[in-house]
Design an enzyme around this catalytic site. Structure first.
Site, PDB file in Angstrom:
ATOM      1  N   HIS A   8      -3.655  -5.464   2.241  1.00 40.00           N
ATOM      2  CA  HIS A   8      -3.307  -5.536   3.665  1.00 40.00           C
ATOM      3  C   HIS A   8      -3.996  -6.749   4.254  1.00 40.00           C
ATOM      4  O   HIS A   8      -4.553  -7.557   3.568  1.00 40.00           O
ATOM      5  CB  HIS A   8      -3.889  -4.344   4.426  1.00 40.00           C
ATOM      6  N   ARG A  53     -12.294   6.831  -1.477  1.00 38.12           N
ATOM      7  CA  ARG A  53     -11.419   5.768  -0.980  1.00 38.12           C
ATOM      8  C   ARG A  53     -11.898   4.430  -1.516  1.00 38.12           C
ATOM      9  O   ARG A  53     -13.100   4.192  -1.623  1.00 38.12           O
ATOM     10  CB  ARG A  53     -11.408   5.730   0.548  1.00 38.12           C
ATOM     11  N   CYS A  75       0.796  -1.227   0.000  1.00 41.24           N
ATOM     12  CA  CYS A  75       0.000   0.000   0.000  1.00 41.24           C
ATOM     13  C   CYS A  75       0.831   1.281   0.000  1.00 41.24           C
ATOM     14  O   CYS A  75       1.402   1.625  -1.020  1.00 41.24           O
ATOM     15  CB  CYS A  75      -1.017  -0.032   1.135  1.00 41.24           C
TER      16      CYS A  75
END
Ligand code: GLN
Length: 251
Positions: free
Chosen positions: A195, A128, A94
């Site tokens: 993640h 997002r 990320c």
């Protein structure tokens, strides 16, 4: 048996969503095969010594933390390129992934320099991209495997034409929510938005990285590690993949 030397870049800055868990997985899986993992932190004041590590690891972080390390990391670009050219492996997640490209423009327009190890650029968007992701990868020719994880990023990463993604998105957003690509791979360097942390639920990827690191350590070609039962890991992968699929559709 070998000691695999891992250089963990900026562990105090880039460490969200339990990204440290990836190191724990590498350590256990190495130990189960009789290898040691020696992890050293590479912080702001530390120098990169090419050849000194077999695997570099850099986790995710918010724009604020990225801004604190980006200039320092870019100043380490030359020895990092040398290390990778010498066969060291790398995993970037990320925020760390974004900084391996040419640069990242953050949500408030902050321009952050990148290391230039991966052929890509990232610009933060307004929406997002959050949720479970499932991708399909082919790291070894002819062997397709899936990777499941969780993404949460505003950055939209665009790969240069001809760049190799880590995989194709089966469910979730991936690099930019449009291209159908997730992550990037260049030789032994892997960048991804996933993640969760990434490796506990994708043990084959942990073993792939360990094999690359061992090849650097011993000077040979990567060889497949002895298989492990991976019952819990397979279940974790299935749960995560199922959650991604239930988002419906492709990116
Ligand atoms: N700050 C970056 C973004 O939002 C990376 C976030 C992260 O590492 N999860 O795109």
């Amino acid at each position: 048996m070998s000691t695999i030397r891992v250089g963990h870049l900026y562990p105090d800055y880039l460490n969200i969503y339990a990204d440290r868990g990836n190191i724990a997985v590498l350590a256990r899986r190495a130990a189960w095969r009789g290898h040691d993992l020696a992890v050293t932190a590479i912080d702001l004041a530390d120098l990169i010594r090419p050849g000194g590590h077999d695997l570099y690891y850099i986790g995710g972080g918010q724009d604020r933390e990225q801004l604190l390390v980006a200039g320092n990391l870019a100043a380490k670009a030359e020895p990092l390129h040398e290390a990778v050219a010498g066969g060291a492996a790398m995993l970037a997640v990320c925020g760390g992934y974004q900084l391996l490209g040419r640069g990242y423009r953050g949500f408030h327009g902050e321009e952050m320099p990148g290391v230039g190890l991966l052929p890509l650029e990232t610009v933060a968007g307004t929406r997002r991209m959050i949720g479970d992701v499932l991708i399909e990868c082919e790291l070894d020719l002819g062997v397709r495997r899936s990777v499941a994880g969780f993404e949460n990023h505003a950055g939209r990463t665009v790969l240069d034409p001809g760049a190799q993604p880590l995989g194709r998105v089966l469910a979730g957003f991936g690099n930019d929510g449009e291209s159908g690509f997730e992550g990037c791979r260049s030789g032994r360097v892997i960048g991804t938005y996933l993640h969760g942390p990434l490796l506990p639920r994708n043990p084959w990827l942990a073993d792939w990285l360990l094999a690359q690191a061992l090849a650097h350590r011993t000077g040979g070609e990567p060889t497949e590690l002895e298989p492990l039962p991976d019952e819990l890991e397979t279940r974790a992968h299935e749960v995560s993949a199922g959650r991604a699929r239930s988002r419906g559709g492709r990116f």
